[in-house]
Structure formats: C-alpha cells, structure tokens
Design a protein around this motif. Sequence first.
Motif, PDB file in Angstrom:
ATOM      1  N   LEU A  53       0.455  -1.215  -0.359  1.00  0.00           N
ATOM      2  CA  LEU A  53       0.247   0.112   0.177  1.00  0.00           C
ATOM      3  C   LEU A  53       0.929   1.149   0.067  1.00  0.00           C
ATOM      4  N   ASP A  54       0.543   1.662  -1.097  1.00  0.00           N
ATOM      5  CA  ASP A  54       1.731   3.341  -1.298  1.00  0.00           C
ATOM      6  C   ASP A  54       0.906   4.507  -0.380  1.00  0.00           C
ATOM      7  N   ILE A  55       1.440   5.420   0.274  1.00  0.00           N
ATOM      8  CA  ILE A  55       0.836   6.326   1.398  1.00  0.00           C
ATOM      9  C   ILE A  55      -0.562   7.066   0.376  1.00  0.00           C
ATOM     10  N   ASN A  56       1.010   7.489  -0.585  1.00  0.00           N
ATOM     11  CA  ASN A  56       0.198   8.288  -1.649  1.00  0.00           C
ATOM     12  C   ASN A  56      -0.672   8.783  -3.545  1.00  0.00           C
ATOM     13  N   MET A  57      -1.315   8.397  -2.891  1.00  0.00           N
ATOM     14  CA  MET A  57      -2.320   7.732  -4.341  1.00  0.00           C
ATOM     15  C   MET A  57      -3.022   8.612  -4.493  1.00  0.00           C
ATOM     16  N   PRO A  58      -3.731   8.106  -5.709  1.00  0.00           N
ATOM     17  CA  PRO A  58      -4.804   9.890  -6.652  1.00  0.00           C
ATOM     18  C   PRO A  58      -6.361   8.841  -5.697  1.00  0.00           C
ATOM     19  N   MET A 101      -7.614   8.025  -2.869  1.00  0.00           N
ATOM     20  CA  MET A 101      -8.410   8.003  -2.123  1.00  0.00           C
ATOM     21  C   MET A 101      -6.038   7.331  -1.513  1.00  0.00           C
ATOM     22  N   ASP A 102      -5.800   7.958  -0.345  1.00  0.00           N
ATOM     23  CA  ASP A 102      -4.520   7.542  -0.315  1.00  0.00           C
ATOM     24  C   ASP A 102      -4.635   6.625   0.355  1.00  0.00           C
ATOM     25  N   GLY A 103      -3.572   6.492   0.932  1.00  0.00           N
ATOM     26  CA  GLY A 103      -3.201   5.295   1.599  1.00  0.00           C
ATOM     27  C   GLY A 103      -4.232   5.154   3.446  1.00  0.00           C
ATOM     28  N   TRP A 104      -3.633   6.603   4.006  1.00  0.00           N
ATOM     29  CA  TRP A 104      -4.565   6.210   4.852  1.00  0.00           C
ATOM     30  C   TRP A 104      -6.096   6.226   5.009  1.00  0.00           C
ATOM     31  N   GLU A 105      -6.421   6.530   3.827  1.00  0.00           N
ATOM     32  CA  GLU A 105      -7.889   6.406   3.667  1.00  0.00           C
ATOM     33  C   GLU A 105      -8.052   5.714   3.780  1.00  0.00           C
ATOM     34  N   PHE A 106      -7.166   4.753   3.101  1.00  0.00           N
ATOM     35  CA  PHE A 106      -7.545   2.587   2.713  1.00  0.00           C
ATOM     36  C   PHE A 106      -7.424   2.013   3.724  1.00  0.00           C
ATOM     37  N   LEU A 107      -6.229   2.311   4.641  1.00  0.00           N
ATOM     38  CA  LEU A 107      -6.534   1.246   5.513  1.00  0.00           C
ATOM     39  C   LEU A 107      -7.779   1.775   6.462  1.00  0.00           C
ATOM     40  N   GLU A 108      -7.762   2.689   6.679  1.00  0.00           N
ATOM     41  CA  GLU A 108      -9.160   3.311   7.309  1.00  0.00           C
ATOM     42  C   GLU A 108     -10.477   2.725   7.181  1.00  0.00           C
ATOM     43  N   ALA A 109     -10.300   2.476   5.591  1.00  0.00           N
ATOM     44  CA  ALA A 109     -11.785   1.495   5.521  1.00  0.00           C
ATOM     45  C   ALA A 109     -11.933   0.364   5.344  1.00  0.00           C
ATOM     46  N   PHE A 110     -10.279  -0.224   5.288  1.00  0.00           N
ATOM     47  CA  PHE A 110      -9.516  -1.245   5.546  1.00  0.00           C
ATOM     48  C   PHE A 110     -10.529  -2.280   6.085  1.00  0.00           C
ATOM     49  N   LEU A 111      -9.883  -1.216   7.786  1.00  0.00           N
ATOM     50  CA  LEU A 111     -10.591  -1.825   8.972  1.00  0.00           C
ATOM     51  C   LEU A 111     -11.550  -1.714   9.405  1.00  0.00           C
ATOM     52  N   GLU A 169     -12.000 -11.973   9.124  1.00  0.00           N
ATOM     53  CA  GLU A 169     -11.017 -12.246  10.816  1.00  0.00           C
ATOM     54  C   GLU A 169      -9.666 -12.834   9.881  1.00  0.00           C
ATOM     55  N   GLU A 170      -9.165 -13.155   8.811  1.00  0.00           N
ATOM     56  CA  GLU A 170      -7.939 -13.068   9.472  1.00  0.00           C
ATOM     57  C   GLU A 170      -6.895 -12.398   8.812  1.00  0.00           C
ATOM     58  N   LYS A 171      -6.004 -12.520   9.431  1.00  0.00           N
ATOM     59  CA  LYS A 171      -4.863 -12.078   9.573  1.00  0.00           C
ATOM     60  C   LYS A 171      -4.206 -11.469   8.327  1.00  0.00           C
ATOM     61  N   VAL A 172      -4.110  -9.807   7.701  1.00  0.00           N
ATOM     62  CA  VAL A 172      -3.289  -9.593   6.455  1.00  0.00           C
ATOM     63  C   VAL A 172      -1.918  -8.341   6.598  1.00  0.00           C
ATOM     64  N   ILE A 173      -0.981  -9.551   5.599  1.00  0.00           N
ATOM     65  CA  ILE A 173      -0.103  -8.677   5.999  1.00  0.00           C
ATOM     66  C   ILE A 173       0.184  -7.512   5.072  1.00  0.00           C
ATOM     67  N   ILE A 174      -0.167  -5.991   5.662  1.00  0.00           N
ATOM     68  CA  ILE A 174      -0.207  -4.866   5.410  1.00  0.00           C
ATOM     69  C   ILE A 174       1.162  -3.909   4.856  1.00  0.00           C
ATOM     70  N   ASN A 175       1.859  -4.130   3.807  1.00  0.00           N
ATOM     71  CA  ASN A 175       3.131  -3.112   3.694  1.00  0.00           C
ATOM     72  C   ASN A 175       2.608  -1.696   3.539  1.00  0.00           C
ATOM     73  N   VAL A 176       2.951  -0.345   4.551  1.00  0.00           N
ATOM     74  CA  VAL A 176       2.588   0.512   3.962  1.00  0.00           C
ATOM     75  C   VAL A 176       4.135   0.971   3.327  1.00  0.00           C
ATOM     76  N   ILE A 177       4.102   1.722   2.315  1.00  0.00           N
ATOM     77  CA  ILE A 177       5.474   1.698   1.431  1.00  0.00           C
ATOM     78  C   ILE A 177       5.204   3.259   1.269  1.00  0.00           C
ATOM     79  N   THR A 178       6.218   4.342   1.096  1.00  0.00           N
ATOM     80  CA  THR A 178       6.352   4.900   0.973  1.00  0.00           C
ATOM     81  C   THR A 178       7.704   5.727   0.896  1.00  0.00           C
ATOM     82  N   SER A 179       7.351   6.833   0.098  1.00  0.00           N
ATOM     83  CA  SER A 179       8.855   7.761   0.114  1.00  0.00           C
ATOM     84  C   SER A 179       9.178   9.050   1.011  1.00  0.00           C
TER      85      SER A 179
END
Length: 95
Positions: free
Chosen positions: A20-25, A27-37, A42-52
């Motif tokens: 997950l790149d945090i700088n996306m057009p 919906m940014d990565g933070w908005e994605f995380l808020e919606a995803f959560l 039930e199963e644990k997902v590995i989410i790699n937050v990628i950023t420059s």
Amino acid sequence: MDHLRYDIEYGVPAPEVIFLDINMPIMDGWEFLEAFLKLRIEEKVIINVITSSIDPSDYQKWNDFRLNCLHYLNFKNKPIFKIEATDLKRINLAS
C-alpha cells in the motif's frame, strides 16, 4: 476498495498480503487503511505501507494504525531494494 468490499460480502477470502502506497490519487493509503479496517475480515492480512515520505507524522500515523488493528502492518521506505522473506512467506508464487 469496492472490489474488496464485494469479495468479502460474497465470502471471497481477503488477500494475504497488500502493498500500500500512502500517496495515491483519489484515496490515499491512510484513507484505504481506515476503510479496510472497517471490513469484517477475520484472517490477519500483512499490509506493507510503502512510502517515499520522510515526514515523521507519516511514521506516527502508521504506528497508530499498527497499535490499533488486528492485521500485521509494516512500514517500508522507497526505494525498496529487498523484500524480506517474511513478507512473502504466505504468498503462493507462480512458477
């Protein structure tokens, strides 16, 4: 996000790993995380937050998410020179 919501509603398993790149057009990565959560996963997902980003507030946001969710959240700075084996251990790689 719409695709994930649809899949979960119809019983399709969530992805095992998300990069997950945090700088996306749109919906940014933070908005994605808020919606995803908010999804019922039930199963644990590995989410790699990628950023420059070198902004300490981005690292703090990641840490706040990490401490308050059931999934595994990693924080990785670009450029990524190597992917850790632990990032890939649950992926079925095609030959």
